[in-house]
Motif scaffolding. Sequence first.
Motif, PDB file in Angstrom:
ATOM      1  N   GLN A   1      12.738  -0.473   1.467  1.00 16.60           N
ATOM      2  CA  GLN A   1      13.320   0.805   1.042  1.00 16.60           C
ATOM      3  C   GLN A   1      13.034   1.065  -0.417  1.00 16.60           C
ATOM      4  OE1 GLN A   1      14.563   3.143   2.945  1.00 16.60           O
ATOM      5  NE2 GLN A   1      14.197   1.836   4.707  1.00 16.60           N
ATOM      6  N   PRO A   2      12.160   1.936  -0.758  1.00 14.60           N
ATOM      7  CA  PRO A   2      11.241   2.624   0.159  1.00 14.60           C
ATOM      8  C   PRO A   2      10.156   1.654   0.625  1.00 14.60           C
ATOM      9  CG  PRO A   2      10.702   3.192  -2.101  1.00 14.60           C
ATOM     10  CD  PRO A   2      11.926   2.322  -2.148  1.00 14.60           C
ATOM     11  N   PRO A   3       9.469   1.979   1.729  1.00 17.22           N
ATOM     12  CA  PRO A   3       8.413   1.092   2.218  1.00 17.22           C
ATOM     13  C   PRO A   3       7.221   1.082   1.261  1.00 17.22           C
ATOM     14  CG  PRO A   3       8.561   3.059   3.586  1.00 17.22           C
ATOM     15  CD  PRO A   3       9.663   3.138   2.583  1.00 17.22           C
ATOM     16  N   VAL A   4       7.177   0.060   0.405  1.00 17.58           N
ATOM     17  CA  VAL A   4       6.180  -0.037  -0.657  1.00 17.58           C
ATOM     18  C   VAL A   4       5.572  -1.429  -0.650  1.00 17.58           C
ATOM     19  CG1 VAL A   4       5.844  -0.008  -3.169  1.00 17.58           C
ATOM     20  CG2 VAL A   4       7.376   1.638  -2.111  1.00 17.58           C
ATOM     21  N   THR A   5       4.260  -1.482  -0.832  1.00 16.62           N
ATOM     22  CA  THR A   5       3.553  -2.740  -1.045  1.00 16.62           C
ATOM     23  C   THR A   5       3.096  -2.773  -2.490  1.00 16.62           C
ATOM     24  OG1 THR A   5       2.778  -2.939   1.221  1.00 16.62           O
ATOM     25  CG2 THR A   5       1.492  -4.076  -0.455  1.00 16.62           C
ATOM     26  N   THR A   6       3.290  -3.911  -3.136  1.00 12.72           N
ATOM     27  CA  THR A   6       2.793  -4.115  -4.494  1.00 12.72           C
ATOM     28  C   THR A   6       1.840  -5.298  -4.468  1.00 12.72           C
ATOM     29  OG1 THR A   6       4.861  -3.280  -5.432  1.00 12.72           O
ATOM     30  CG2 THR A   6       3.429  -4.550  -6.895  1.00 12.72           C
TER      31      THR A   6
ATOM     32  N   MET B   1      -0.942  -4.691 -11.676  1.00 16.04           N
ATOM     33  CA  MET B   1      -0.411  -4.460 -10.334  1.00 16.04           C
ATOM     34  C   MET B   1      -0.567  -3.003  -9.948  1.00 16.04           C
ATOM     35  SD  MET B   1       3.688  -4.522 -10.966  1.00 16.04           S
ATOM     36  CE  MET B   1       3.609  -5.979 -11.963  1.00 16.04           C
ATOM     37  N   CYS B   2      -0.442  -2.782  -8.648  1.00 12.76           N
ATOM     38  CA  CYS B   2      -0.439  -1.426  -8.121  1.00 12.76           C
ATOM     39  C   CYS B   2       0.524  -1.395  -6.943  1.00 12.76           C
ATOM     40  CB  CYS B   2      -1.839  -1.014  -7.677  1.00 12.76           C
ATOM     41  SG  CYS B   2      -1.958   0.693  -7.071  1.00 12.76           S
ATOM     42  N   SER B   3       1.406  -0.411  -6.953  1.00 13.64           N
ATOM     43  CA  SER B   3       2.360  -0.207  -5.858  1.00 13.64           C
ATOM     44  C   SER B   3       2.003   1.086  -5.131  1.00 13.64           C
ATOM     45  CB  SER B   3       3.793  -0.098  -6.392  1.00 13.64           C
ATOM     46  OG  SER B   3       4.188  -1.296  -7.009  1.00 13.64           O
ATOM     47  N   LEU B   4       1.860   0.972  -3.816  1.00  9.19           N
ATOM     48  CA  LEU B   4       1.571   2.136  -2.979  1.00  9.19           C
ATOM     49  C   LEU B   4       2.391   2.043  -1.698  1.00  9.19           C
ATOM     50  CD1 LEU B   4      -2.336   2.393  -3.248  1.00  9.19           C
ATOM     51  CD2 LEU B   4      -0.630   3.772  -4.454  1.00  9.19           C
TER      52      LEU B   4
ATOM     53  N   GLN C   1      -0.786   1.869   2.788  1.00  6.58           N
ATOM     54  CA  GLN C   1      -1.935   1.930   1.894  1.00  6.58           C
ATOM     55  C   GLN C   1      -2.148   0.603   1.159  1.00  6.58           C
ATOM     56  OE1 GLN C   1      -1.258   5.437  -0.545  1.00  6.58           O
ATOM     57  NE2 GLN C   1      -1.329   6.787   1.231  1.00  6.58           N
ATOM     58  N   GLN C   2      -1.639  -0.482   1.744  1.00  8.13           N
ATOM     59  CA  GLN C   2      -1.752  -1.809   1.138  1.00  8.13           C
ATOM     60  C   GLN C   2      -3.205  -2.162   0.827  1.00  8.13           C
ATOM     61  OE1 GLN C   2      -1.533  -5.640   3.464  1.00  8.13           O
ATOM     62  NE2 GLN C   2       0.411  -5.764   2.356  1.00  8.13           N
ATOM     63  N   HIS C   3      -4.113  -1.864   1.737  1.00  9.69           N
ATOM     64  CA  HIS C   3      -5.527  -2.184   1.528  1.00  9.69           C
ATOM     65  C   HIS C   3      -6.097  -1.445   0.314  1.00  9.69           C
ATOM     66  CE1 HIS C   3      -5.524   1.487   3.906  1.00  9.69           C
ATOM     67  NE2 HIS C   3      -6.799   1.681   3.597  1.00  9.69           N
ATOM     68  N   ILE C   4      -5.589  -0.264   0.043  1.00 13.10           N
ATOM     69  CA  ILE C   4      -6.047   0.501  -1.119  1.00 13.10           C
ATOM     70  C   ILE C   4      -5.501  -0.109  -2.398  1.00 13.10           C
ATOM     71  CG2 ILE C   4      -5.964   2.753  -2.262  1.00 13.10           C
ATOM     72  CD1 ILE C   4      -5.892   3.979   0.619  1.00 13.10           C
TER      73      ILE C   4
END
Length: 187
Positions: free
Chosen positions: A45-50, A70-73, A77-80
């Motif tokens: 929550q929210p559905p985020v991958t870092t 780092m990048c959080s999306l 969009q984890q692969h991006i």
Amino acid sequence: MTEDARFPGLLEHIEQRLGPVQRVESAKTAAGNRGYDLTFYENDQPPVTTVVTNGLRFQAITSMLPEEIMCSLRSDQQHIAMYLVDSMASLILKNKQGMEYGSVFENSKPLIEGTKITALVGHTNLIHDVGFNLFPGHDAPKLQLITMVPITGYEVDFIKEEGPDMLFEVFRDNRTNILDVQRESAV
């Protein structure tokens, strides 16, 4: 991300905000050792991958402080996020020049096919508190955690005119979803 004697408490510092490590892509690849692991964290929550580098801080690069990027999306969009972090970390090592808050890496074509994203801007983390960005803290930081935010060409032009802080004000005012690379430009 494993604990290191030179940066005791770093893993806890990151996991406190991002949650436990979900997986690690090793620095060792078929092509050799790239110099950093890619560490994946997931929030519901929210559905985020870092995706965070682990090891960039030990490389011979010029920067204000040793750093990890780092990048959080969005989770889908984890692969991006992985592609952006890996690509930028590779460029940092190749050029021996770190990324700083406010610095922009710009490309003439979209960084991600089918999007309007042509650049990355280094910024403090917008999801987590300000204490997350410098480790172990603001008084005597030993490491900076730089969040890369994907931006459009129009947003790059805006930064050139107004500066990165003003762009992030526009993001806040417009409630721009900077976690989605499919988004339209905020300016």
